[in-house]
Scaffold this motif. Structure first.
Motif, PDB file in Angstrom:
ATOM      1  N   ALA A  20       0.834  -1.209   0.000  1.00  0.00           N
ATOM      2  CA  ALA A  20       0.000   0.000   0.000  1.00  0.00           C
ATOM      3  C   ALA A  20       0.866   1.256   0.000  1.00  0.00           C
ATOM      4  CB  ALA A  20      -0.937  -0.008   1.213  1.00  0.00           C
ATOM      5  N   LEU A  21       1.940   1.250   0.790  1.00  0.00           N
ATOM      6  CA  LEU A  21       2.862   2.386   0.804  1.00  0.00           C
ATOM      7  C   LEU A  21       3.526   2.570  -0.552  1.00  0.00           C
ATOM      8  CD1 LEU A  21       4.717   2.006   4.237  1.00  0.00           C
ATOM      9  CD2 LEU A  21       3.100   3.798   3.590  1.00  0.00           C
ATOM     10  N   LEU A  22       3.965   1.469  -1.158  1.00  0.00           N
ATOM     11  CA  LEU A  22       4.633   1.535  -2.452  1.00  0.00           C
ATOM     12  C   LEU A  22       3.694   2.074  -3.515  1.00  0.00           C
ATOM     13  CD1 LEU A  22       6.878   0.898  -4.499  1.00  0.00           C
ATOM     14  CD2 LEU A  22       6.032  -1.467  -4.546  1.00  0.00           C
ATOM     15  N   GLY A  23       2.504   1.495  -3.625  1.00  0.00           N
ATOM     16  CA  GLY A  23       1.572   1.921  -4.654  1.00  0.00           C
ATOM     17  C   GLY A  23       1.158   3.373  -4.518  1.00  0.00           C
ATOM     18  N   SER A  24       0.833   3.794  -3.296  1.00  0.00           N
ATOM     19  CA  SER A  24       0.402   5.178  -3.093  1.00  0.00           C
ATOM     20  C   SER A  24       1.544   6.158  -3.325  1.00  0.00           C
ATOM     21  CB  SER A  24      -0.165   5.349  -1.682  1.00  0.00           C
ATOM     22  OG  SER A  24       0.810   5.033  -0.691  1.00  0.00           O
ATOM     23  N   SER A  25       2.766   5.773  -2.963  1.00  0.00           N
ATOM     24  CA  SER A  25       3.919   6.653  -3.144  1.00  0.00           C
ATOM     25  C   SER A  25       4.243   6.850  -4.624  1.00  0.00           C
ATOM     26  CB  SER A  25       5.140   6.091  -2.419  1.00  0.00           C
ATOM     27  OG  SER A  25       4.926   6.029  -1.028  1.00  0.00           O
ATOM     28  N   VAL A  26       4.256   5.753  -5.380  1.00  0.00           N
ATOM     29  CA  VAL A  26       4.547   5.857  -6.814  1.00  0.00           C
ATOM     30  C   VAL A  26       3.451   6.648  -7.516  1.00  0.00           C
ATOM     31  CG1 VAL A  26       4.830   4.560  -8.954  1.00  0.00           C
ATOM     32  CG2 VAL A  26       5.916   3.748  -6.866  1.00  0.00           C
ATOM     33  N   ALA A  27       2.197   6.418  -7.138  1.00  0.00           N
ATOM     34  CA  ALA A  27       1.092   7.163  -7.749  1.00  0.00           C
ATOM     35  C   ALA A  27       1.239   8.654  -7.490  1.00  0.00           C
ATOM     36  CB  ALA A  27      -0.237   6.652  -7.206  1.00  0.00           C
ATOM     37  N   ALA A  28       1.601   9.017  -6.252  1.00  0.00           N
ATOM     38  CA  ALA A  28       1.778  10.429  -5.920  1.00  0.00           C
ATOM     39  C   ALA A  28       2.959  11.030  -6.670  1.00  0.00           C
ATOM     40  CB  ALA A  28       1.968  10.585  -4.415  1.00  0.00           C
ATOM     41  N   ALA A  29       4.057  10.274  -6.765  1.00  0.00           N
ATOM     42  CA  ALA A  29       5.247  10.772  -7.466  1.00  0.00           C
ATOM     43  C   ALA A  29       4.979  10.949  -8.947  1.00  0.00           C
ATOM     44  CB  ALA A  29       6.412   9.802  -7.254  1.00  0.00           C
ATOM     45  N   GLN A  30       4.183  10.062  -9.531  1.00  0.00           N
ATOM     46  CA  GLN A  30       3.855  10.159 -10.947  1.00  0.00           C
ATOM     47  C   GLN A  30       2.924  11.332 -11.231  1.00  0.00           C
ATOM     48  OE1 GLN A  30       4.798   8.230 -13.674  1.00  0.00           O
ATOM     49  NE2 GLN A  30       6.288   7.200 -12.377  1.00  0.00           N
ATOM     50  N   ARG A  31       2.151  11.723 -10.233  1.00  0.00           N
ATOM     51  CA  ARG A  31       1.179  12.784 -10.412  1.00  0.00           C
ATOM     52  C   ARG A  31       1.793  14.164 -10.279  1.00  0.00           C
ATOM     53  NH1 ARG A  31      -2.359  10.588  -7.283  1.00  0.00           N
ATOM     54  NH2 ARG A  31      -1.798  11.782  -5.421  1.00  0.00           N
ATOM     55  N   ARG A  32       2.908  14.287  -9.555  1.00  0.00           N
ATOM     56  CA  ARG A  32       3.486  15.603  -9.279  1.00  0.00           C
ATOM     57  C   ARG A  32       3.861  16.389 -10.531  1.00  0.00           C
ATOM     58  NH1 ARG A  32       6.954  12.803  -5.425  1.00  0.00           N
ATOM     59  NH2 ARG A  32       5.781  12.560  -3.503  1.00  0.00           N
ATOM     60  N   PRO A  33       4.565  15.815 -11.507  1.00  0.00           N
ATOM     61  CA  PRO A  33       4.943  16.611 -12.674  1.00  0.00           C
ATOM     62  C   PRO A  33       3.750  17.173 -13.438  1.00  0.00           C
ATOM     63  CG  PRO A  33       6.198  14.582 -12.604  1.00  0.00           C
ATOM     64  CD  PRO A  33       5.132  14.470 -11.572  1.00  0.00           C
ATOM     65  N   ALA A  34       2.641  16.408 -13.424  1.00  0.00           N
ATOM     66  CA  ALA A  34       1.480  16.847 -14.192  1.00  0.00           C
ATOM     67  C   ALA A  34       0.667  17.902 -13.459  1.00  0.00           C
ATOM     68  CB  ALA A  34       0.589  15.640 -14.503  1.00  0.00           C
ATOM     69  N   THR A  35       0.849  18.028 -12.147  1.00  0.00           N
ATOM     70  CA  THR A  35       0.020  18.946 -11.389  1.00  0.00           C
ATOM     71  C   THR A  35       0.834  20.079 -10.757  1.00  0.00           C
ATOM     72  OG1 THR A  35       0.266  17.548  -9.426  1.00  0.00           O
ATOM     73  CG2 THR A  35      -1.642  17.119 -10.829  1.00  0.00           C
ATOM     74  N   ARG A  36       2.086  20.267 -11.201  1.00  0.00           N
ATOM     75  CA  ARG A  36       2.886  21.337 -10.607  1.00  0.00           C
ATOM     76  C   ARG A  36       2.276  22.693 -10.953  1.00  0.00           C
ATOM     77  NH1 ARG A  36       6.011  23.945 -14.318  1.00  0.00           N
ATOM     78  NH2 ARG A  36       6.263  22.954 -16.362  1.00  0.00           N
ATOM     79  N   PRO A  37       2.368  23.689 -10.069  1.00  0.00           N
ATOM     80  CA  PRO A  37       1.787  24.993 -10.350  1.00  0.00           C
ATOM     81  C   PRO A  37       2.511  25.682 -11.497  1.00  0.00           C
ATOM     82  CG  PRO A  37       3.136  25.044  -8.359  1.00  0.00           C
ATOM     83  CD  PRO A  37       3.021  23.616  -8.751  1.00  0.00           C
ATOM     84  N   LEU A  38       1.799  26.544 -12.194  1.00  0.00           N
ATOM     85  CA  LEU A  38       2.380  27.276 -13.308  1.00  0.00           C
ATOM     86  C   LEU A  38       3.437  28.258 -12.820  1.00  0.00           C
ATOM     87  CD1 LEU A  38      -0.806  28.171 -15.398  1.00  0.00           C
ATOM     88  CD2 LEU A  38       0.923  26.469 -15.960  1.00  0.00           C
ATOM     89  N   THR A  39       4.566  28.320 -13.511  1.00  0.00           N
ATOM     90  CA  THR A  39       5.577  29.323 -13.221  1.00  0.00           C
ATOM     91  C   THR A  39       5.111  30.637 -13.833  1.00  0.00           C
ATOM     92  OG1 THR A  39       6.780  28.872 -15.264  1.00  0.00           O
ATOM     93  CG2 THR A  39       7.344  27.544 -13.329  1.00  0.00           C
ATOM     94  N   PRO A  40       5.700  31.772 -13.437  1.00  0.00           N
ATOM     95  CA  PRO A  40       5.292  33.051 -14.031  1.00  0.00           C
ATOM     96  C   PRO A  40       5.364  33.041 -15.561  1.00  0.00           C
ATOM     97  CG  PRO A  40       6.641  33.427 -12.094  1.00  0.00           C
ATOM     98  CD  PRO A  40       6.657  31.956 -12.352  1.00  0.00           C
ATOM     99  N   LEU A  41       6.412  32.410 -16.138  1.00  0.00           N
ATOM    100  CA  LEU A  41       6.520  32.365 -17.589  1.00  0.00           C
ATOM    101  C   LEU A  41       5.373  31.549 -18.188  1.00  0.00           C
ATOM    102  CD1 LEU A  41       7.976  32.954 -20.225  1.00  0.00           C
ATOM    103  CD2 LEU A  41       9.425  30.950 -19.810  1.00  0.00           C
TER     104      LEU A  41
END
Length: 239
Positions: A212-233
């Motif tokens: 459960a720790l492995l699956g939830s951690s990988v899912a969260a790590a995979q989601r971060r790049p797609a949901t990062r906040p927009l930079t000013p540029l």
């Protein structure tokens, strides 16, 4: 540090599979145990595998076993095994070195093991016809491979996407499970059978929590790049 996991939709699906496996098994265990009323199921006393007995009430391995919904538990174990194996192949990239290859191998051993527990029941009939060997092999395979997998995952947590706290937790869980394994085997093989369900779960539950720790951690790590906040540029370009 080079990651050893894949990226994209396949990896996210694999992480979800690894997370769902233990959750499905726990749900099946809860439903099956709740249906076992004569006698009432005692998690600390009764064997875990007795939940999967689908035949008539019987005295197996020194305990009265009567599981009205044994097929539910067996199905949960088989689904758990399949999800773990498929999820590991989707998440880990063997081309990245020895560690991901070892993790996939351990996941296959654990997944096949838990599936065998569901397919070949720990019944008196299977003791008589010899099929109990598959049940025993499956149980011991998942107990050993699953806990070793938790340690291997935790020791390489930074390359998988686990936070340091989760990496330490994974190592601790696997270590605790491996320590409990000989205690469980001694309790069973000597015939003492004192709270055998407690010792059995002390070996099994660390594996399930680790998945459960492995699956939830990988899912969260995979989601971060797609949901990062927009930079000013980025924000200016979207105007």
């Amino acid at each position: 540090m080079n990651p050893i996991v894949r990226s994209g939709a396949a990896a996210r699906a694999g992480a979800l599979f690894i997370l769902l496996g233990p959750l499905v098994s726990w749900l099946a265990e809860f439903i099956t145990a709740a249906a076992w009323r004569d006698p009432p199921y005692a998690p600390l006393h009764n064997w875990v595998s007795h939940l999967g007995l689908t035949g008539p009430a019987q005295t197996a391995f020194g305990q009265v076993a009567n599981s009205p919904l044994g097929a539910v538990m067996d199905t949960g174990w088989v689904i758990y095994g399949i999800l773990l194996i498929v999820g590991a192949f989707l998440v880990f990239d063997p081309r990245k070195g020895t560690r991901p290859t070892v993790i996939v191998i351990l996941a296959v051993l654990a997944g096949v093991g838990v599936s065998l527990v569901g397919i070949f029941q720990g019944s008196n009939a299977n003791v008589d016809n010899g099929l109990i060997a598959f049940h025993t092999f499956g149980a011991q395979s998942v107990m050993l491979a699953g806990n070793i997998m938790a340690i291997v995952v935790g020791s390489g947590g930074a390359r998988i996407g686990l936070a340091r706290s989760r990496s330490v937790a994974s190592i601790a869980l696997g270590t605790a499970g491996l320590i409990a394994f000989p205690l469980f085997m001694a309790d069973a093989l000597t015939g003492w059978m004192w709270n055998v369900g407690m010792f059995e779960r002390a070996v099994i539950y660390p594996i399930m929590i680790g998945h459960a720790l492995l699956g939830s951690s990988v899912a969260a790590a995979q989601r971060r790049p797609a949901t990062r906040p927009l930079t000013p540029l980025d924000a200016r370009l979207t105007i």
